[in-house]
Design a protein around this motif. Structure first.
Motif, PDB file in Angstrom:
ATOM      1  N   CYS A 370      15.551  -7.338 -11.734  1.00 39.01           N
ATOM      2  CA  CYS A 370      14.386  -7.988 -11.122  1.00 39.01           C
ATOM      3  C   CYS A 370      13.408  -6.930 -10.629  1.00 39.01           C
ATOM      4  O   CYS A 370      13.803  -5.982  -9.937  1.00 39.01           O
ATOM      5  N   ALA A 371      12.131  -7.069 -10.975  1.00 44.95           N
ATOM      6  CA  ALA A 371      11.101  -6.105 -10.567  1.00 44.95           C
ATOM      7  C   ALA A 371       9.935  -6.827  -9.920  1.00 44.95           C
ATOM      8  O   ALA A 371       9.422  -7.803 -10.474  1.00 44.95           O
ATOM      9  N   ILE A 372       9.521  -6.346  -8.753  1.00 47.67           N
ATOM     10  CA  ILE A 372       8.331  -6.846  -8.066  1.00 47.67           C
ATOM     11  C   ILE A 372       7.212  -5.863  -8.364  1.00 47.67           C
ATOM     12  O   ILE A 372       7.262  -4.705  -7.943  1.00 47.67           O
ATOM     13  N   LEU A 373       6.220  -6.306  -9.121  1.00 46.25           N
ATOM     14  CA  LEU A 373       5.154  -5.414  -9.563  1.00 46.25           C
ATOM     15  C   LEU A 373       3.870  -5.727  -8.806  1.00 46.25           C
ATOM     16  O   LEU A 373       3.418  -6.877  -8.776  1.00 46.25           O
ATOM     17  N   LEU A 374       3.279  -4.708  -8.218  1.00 50.49           N
ATOM     18  CA  LEU A 374       2.119  -4.851  -7.346  1.00 50.49           C
ATOM     19  C   LEU A 374       0.853  -4.344  -8.023  1.00 50.49           C
ATOM     20  O   LEU A 374       0.890  -3.372  -8.789  1.00 50.49           O
ATOM     21  N   ARG A 375      -0.259  -4.985  -7.708  1.00 49.23           N
ATOM     22  CA  ARG A 375      -1.544  -4.455  -8.175  1.00 49.23           C
ATOM     23  C   ARG A 375      -1.889  -3.184  -7.420  1.00 49.23           C
ATOM     24  O   ARG A 375      -2.359  -2.206  -8.000  1.00 49.23           O
ATOM     25  N   ASP A 376      -1.658  -3.169  -6.099  1.00 49.54           N
ATOM     26  CA  ASP A 376      -1.998  -2.017  -5.266  1.00 49.54           C
ATOM     27  C   ASP A 376      -0.860  -1.694  -4.324  1.00 49.54           C
ATOM     28  O   ASP A 376      -0.102  -2.589  -3.902  1.00 49.54           O
ATOM     29  N   ALA A 377      -0.758  -0.432  -3.937  1.00 49.38           N
ATOM     30  CA  ALA A 377       0.344   0.030  -3.097  1.00 49.38           C
ATOM     31  C   ALA A 377       0.354  -0.638  -1.726  1.00 49.38           C
ATOM     32  O   ALA A 377       1.422  -0.893  -1.164  1.00 49.38           O
ATOM     33  N   HIS A 378      -0.825  -0.955  -1.166  1.00 54.38           N
ATOM     34  CA  HIS A 378      -0.855  -1.516   0.185  1.00 54.38           C
ATOM     35  C   HIS A 378      -0.134  -2.870   0.260  1.00 54.38           C
ATOM     36  O   HIS A 378       0.320  -3.282   1.321  1.00 54.38           O
ATOM     37  N   GLN A 379      -0.018  -3.549  -0.889  1.00 55.05           N
ATOM     38  CA  GLN A 379       0.624  -4.862  -0.893  1.00 55.05           C
ATOM     39  C   GLN A 379       2.116  -4.788  -0.587  1.00 55.05           C
ATOM     40  O   GLN A 379       2.733  -5.790  -0.236  1.00 55.05           O
ATOM     41  N   SER A 380       2.691  -3.599  -0.708  1.00 57.51           N
ATOM     42  CA  SER A 380       4.138  -3.496  -0.504  1.00 57.51           C
ATOM     43  C   SER A 380       4.531  -3.657   0.955  1.00 57.51           C
ATOM     44  O   SER A 380       5.704  -3.899   1.250  1.00 57.51           O
ATOM     45  N   ILE A 381       3.601  -3.520   1.906  1.00 55.96           N
ATOM     46  CA  ILE A 381       3.963  -3.609   3.324  1.00 55.96           C
ATOM     47  C   ILE A 381       4.576  -4.969   3.629  1.00 55.96           C
ATOM     48  O   ILE A 381       5.681  -5.067   4.176  1.00 55.96           O
ATOM     49  N   GLU A 382       3.863  -6.025   3.283  1.00 55.15           N
ATOM     50  CA  GLU A 382       4.378  -7.370   3.542  1.00 55.15           C
ATOM     51  C   GLU A 382       5.656  -7.628   2.744  1.00 55.15           C
ATOM     52  O   GLU A 382       6.605  -8.230   3.254  1.00 55.15           O
ATOM     53  N   ILE A 383       5.698  -7.150   1.503  1.00 59.47           N
ATOM     54  CA  ILE A 383       6.859  -7.399   0.651  1.00 59.47           C
ATOM     55  C   ILE A 383       8.085  -6.646   1.176  1.00 59.47           C
ATOM     56  O   ILE A 383       9.186  -7.214   1.285  1.00 59.47           O
ATOM     57  N   GLU A 384       7.907  -5.378   1.503  1.00 57.55           N
ATOM     58  CA  GLU A 384       9.039  -4.586   2.003  1.00 57.55           C
ATOM     59  C   GLU A 384       9.582  -5.164   3.307  1.00 57.55           C
ATOM     60  O   GLU A 384      10.796  -5.253   3.509  1.00 57.55           O
ATOM     61  N   ASN A 385       8.675  -5.544   4.209  1.00 60.56           N
ATOM     62  CA  ASN A 385       9.121  -6.127   5.479  1.00 60.56           C
ATOM     63  C   ASN A 385       9.913  -7.409   5.247  1.00 60.56           C
ATOM     64  O   ASN A 385      10.945  -7.652   5.889  1.00 60.56           O
ATOM     65  N   ALA A 386       9.434  -8.245   4.325  1.00 62.32           N
ATOM     66  CA  ALA A 386      10.134  -9.505   4.039  1.00 62.32           C
ATOM     67  C   ALA A 386      11.515  -9.236   3.458  1.00 62.32           C
ATOM     68  O   ALA A 386      12.497  -9.901   3.821  1.00 62.32           O
ATOM     69  N   LEU A 387      11.620  -8.268   2.556  1.00 65.07           N
ATOM     70  CA  LEU A 387      12.916  -7.942   1.968  1.00 65.07           C
ATOM     71  C   LEU A 387      13.862  -7.359   3.010  1.00 65.07           C
ATOM     72  O   LEU A 387      15.060  -7.689   3.036  1.00 65.07           O
ATOM     73  N   MET A 388      13.336  -6.500   3.884  1.00 64.26           N
ATOM     74  CA  MET A 388      14.177  -5.932   4.941  1.00 64.26           C
ATOM     75  C   MET A 388      14.690  -7.025   5.872  1.00 64.26           C
ATOM     76  O   MET A 388      15.871  -7.037   6.237  1.00 64.26           O
ATOM     77  N   ASN A 389      13.810  -7.940   6.258  1.00 63.47           N
ATOM     78  CA  ASN A 389      14.215  -9.029   7.163  1.00 63.47           C
ATOM     79  C   ASN A 389      15.267  -9.929   6.518  1.00 63.47           C
ATOM     80  O   ASN A 389      16.099 -10.524   7.225  1.00 63.47           O
ATOM     81  N   ALA A 390      15.236 -10.020   5.181  1.00 61.16           N
ATOM     82  CA  ALA A 390      16.209 -10.849   4.471  1.00 61.16           C
ATOM     83  C   ALA A 390      17.432 -10.035   4.038  1.00 61.16           C
ATOM     84  O   ALA A 390      18.312 -10.569   3.350  1.00 61.16           O
ATOM     85  N   SER A 391      17.456  -8.755   4.425  1.00 63.82           N
ATOM     86  CA  SER A 391      18.562  -7.847   4.064  1.00 63.82           C
ATOM     87  C   SER A 391      18.740  -7.737   2.559  1.00 63.82           C
ATOM     88  O   SER A 391      19.864  -7.634   2.050  1.00 63.82           O
TER      89      SER A 391
END
Length: 713
Positions: A370-391
């Motif tokens: 599974c790959a999460i592909l972003l248009r821009d690097a700044h978008q990873s903030i919300e995604i990374e936080n969500a993944l961390m919160n979900a472990s």
């Protein structure tokens, strides 16, 4: 005009080539350009062409295969063996990157041995030495120069230098009008003049090369071929040259290919997809595929590869509608296309990403597919936080975690100053990076040597941060910059450790005027906008956390440990789309499919379309595109896929593919001991000298050969 193809003599192992592949494999045109789709087995088809040449008696040493990345080079080497070419034969074929091959050619025609600059650190030192000569040698441009020495400025210069070389738009003598030349090339005047001084240090007036960094060999060879056409007669001779990923061709590499084809090469086969041109900043241009190659070589035949082997008809037809070109799939595979929507609420898109990942896991699919592909690097903030919160453990490849990006490292450094506590940054490497970011954003004019010494000291002794900052503020070049950073530091030090992190960071950004600071540090408006959005995202994270400065500092440390922990095999990948061209995944998730995010309003629309095409076609079995609920806020690319309009046709094709009989190979490979070779030969078996195997031709009954079937245990 296409010359009629001969019948194929090379029989690949394990599959039956399509009619399109057969035509390419047996093309008798001196030059053949293959216009391919994503996932159309481009590299495998080139391997077939090489196999055919070998079977017809061409020596492996007479074949050259070129790629543009080392990864692509390794893939092509693997494909030679995958199609059945014997290992000892395959390794004798010259498979090289364009840059590596240029280095080899230059080593044979140059007297000296240049110093190799293997990384940006070595190039940075060379660049700063050249920068000292810019103002000195261009006094008439003094009012137009913007001399900056921080890491970000040097990094942007090296990017612009690469662009100038790739497009062959750098006049080392300065040309008649450097201002016009710089504007035409799309680089600042300072960087253009800087590039001239850089080249003067790298190559002396007699053409002796002192040093070479990335792409310099290709550039130097292209320059020498332009200055002295007779040099082309010193190029090595090959009877077959193939080139993969030709959508990455730029002016410099095209001139090298053009020279090769002018010296009597028997055959050339190049393959590319004009809709995968996404590196225009490196000089890539669809014009090479569209007409430059054909105009340089009038006998060039153009052959298609329309069939994709990566995904099923549903995505194939959606991409056909999106790009207005023939795309088909014969796979009996339903590639799911999902479009979950998210509400206009903080963290809503990240939550949908987590749900898509967890659903994939519930479907008993491996997360490493599974790959999460972003248009821009700044978008990873919300995604990374969500993944961390979900472990949910994730990994990054080319892209850094947001916690390690320069603008975030600067804010982390400011938090450490406020708390007088650098110990929560556990990694010495991260401490070094924070010191570099502080020096850049605080505009502290350290020399590279001074910066490295400061980084080394603080990596070992975190408590020295306070003294480092106090000792360097007075060195800030401008009064305005010195005043801003001193005010920001003073404000932070006056706060309690229990002060809210949100308010503290907002005030730092206000005092530092981060948006305008980003515009000054990052000349390209697009780069500056990504940095600004990244800063906003980090501040939003602080606000959503509700934490105090000290709590937020501790959380950052724990988050970095989570993001930087050694990832297990079963982890989700996060990266930017531009970094994964040439790769494929079982499930691709495209978040933030917003009208103002993808396409980016700061980029050319056609290249944005190509970038989306690359993103969507990385997947094999599932594509999840996450867009806003509001129709007017959704990316126009989604509607252009015409999913509803192509579904019925895709359903019919899928049913036909599922009902189609399995294609037989038409031959049967044998595993024959040396002592039995005459026996199988007498029975009618034939020897494939390219694959180094005996096989039963399609017209013979295979039963008498049963004891030698290669696929039996």
């Amino acid at each position: 005009m296409t010359t009629p193809s001969a019948s194929a003599q090379f029989i690949p192992a394990g599959f039956v080539p399509t009619e399109e592949q057969r035509k390419i494999q047996t093309s008798r045109n001196r030059s053949t350009l293959v216009i391919a789709n994503a996932g159309a087995a481009k590299t495998t088809t080139l391997a077939l062409r090489i196999g055919e040449a070998l079977t017809r008696g061409l020596a492996p040493e007479d074949i050259l295969a070129l790629t543009f990345t080392d990864e692509a080079r390794q893939v092509l080497q693997t494909r030679l063996k995958d199609v059945g070419i014997a290992h000892d034969t395959a390794r004798r074929v010259h498979v090289q990157t364009m840059e590596g091959f240029a280095q080899r050619i230059l080593a044979n025609i140059e007297d000296g041995k240049p110093e190799i600059l293997p990384s940006r650190r070595e190039q940075q030192d060379h660049a700063l030495a050249a920068l000292e000569n810019v103002a000195l040698n261009n006094p008439h441009y003094a009012d137009s120069l913007d001399i900056r020495t921080h890491n970000t400025a040097v990094s942007q210069f090296l990017d612009n230098l690469l662009r100038l070389k790739a497009t062959m738009t750098l006049s080392v003598d300065g040309g008649d009008d450097p201002e016009y030349a710089a504007a035409s090339a799309g680089v600042p005047l300072t960087d253009y003049l800087w590039a001239i001084e850089y080249e003067k240090l790298r190559v002396d007036i007699f053409g002796q090369v002192a040093a070479r960094g990335f792409f310099d060999a290709s550039y130097d060879l292209a320059c020498r071929l332009a200055a002295d056409p007779d040099i082309r007669h010193q190029l090595p001779h090959f009877k077959l040259v193939v080139c993969d990923e030709m959508h990455d061709v730029n002016e410099a590499s095209f001139r090298i290919l053009e020279a090769f084809l002018s010296i009597g090469i028997s055959y050339f086969v190049g393959v590319g997809d004009k809709d995968q041109v996404i590196y225009s900043h490196l000089g890539a241009d669809e014009s090479f595929l569209q007409h430059r190659i054909a105009s340089s070589f009038p006998d060039c035949a153009s052959l298609p590869l329309t069939m994709t082997y990566r995904h099923g008809p549903h995505l194939a037809y959606a991409m056909e509608a999106f790009k207005h070109k023939p795309v088909d799939s014969s796979l009996a595979l339903r590639t799911e296309i999902r479009e979950p929507a998210y509400a206009a609420a903080p963290g809503a898109c990240g939550a949908e990403v987590v749900q898509a990942v967890l659903q994939w896991k519930r479907d008993r699919k491996p997360l490493d597919g599974c790959a999460i592909l972003l248009r821009d690097a700044h978008q990873s903030i919300e995604i990374e936080n969500a993944l961390m919160n979900a472990s949910v453990q994730y990994r990054t490849l080319t892209m850094h975690s947001y916690l390690l990006r320069e603008e975030i490292l600067f804010l982390r450094g400011m938090v450490a100053i406020a708390l007088d506590d650098f110990h929560h940054v556990a990694s010495p490497a991260t401490r070094e990076a924070i010191v570099g970011a502080l020096a850049t954003f605080a505009q502290v004019p350290l020399t590279p040597q001074e910066l490295r010494e400061a980084q080394a000291t603080l990596a070992k002794e975190p408590s020295a941060l306070k003294h480092f900052f106090d000792g360097q503020i007075q060195r800030v070049g401008s009064v305005a910059a010195r005043t801003r950073i001193a005010e920001a530091v003073s404000h932070l030090r006056g706060l309690s450790a229990d002060a809210p992190a949100l308010g503290a960071l907002e005030e730092v950004c206000r005092i530092m005027d981060m948006e305008n600071l980003a515009r000054r540090l990052y000349i390209n408006p697009y780069d500056a906008s990504v940095v600004t959005k990244s800063v906003r995202g980090f501040i939003t994270t602080a606000g959503d956390s509700g934490k105090t400065l000290r709590q937020f500092s501790e959380w950052i440390g724990a988050a970095e440990a989570f993001a930087g922990g050694r990832p297990g095999k079963n982890t989700v990948l996060i990266d930017c789309v531009a970094n994964v061209k040439g790769k494929e995944f079982d499930h691709v998730i495209l978040p933030f499919m917003d009208a103002e995010e993808f396409p980016s309003p700061l980029r050319e629309l056609e290249e944005e379309r190509n970038l989306f095409y690359v993103a969507a076609t990385r997947t094999k079995s599932r594509l999840t595109m996450i867009a806003p609920e509001s129709p007017e806020q959704r990316s126009p690319f989604l509607a252009q896929m015409q999913l509803a309009g192509t579904q019925a046709r895709a359903d019919n094709t899928l049913r036909r593919n599922q009902a189609a009989p399995t294609k037989t190979l038409g031959h049967r490979d044998l595993k024959v001991a040396y002592a039995n070779r005459d026996v199988v030969k007498a029975l009618g078996a034939q020897w494939d000298r390219t694959r180094k195997v005996w096989y039963v031709p399609a017209h013979l009954d295979p039963e008498p050969f049963r004891q030698w079937f290669a696929d039996l245990p």
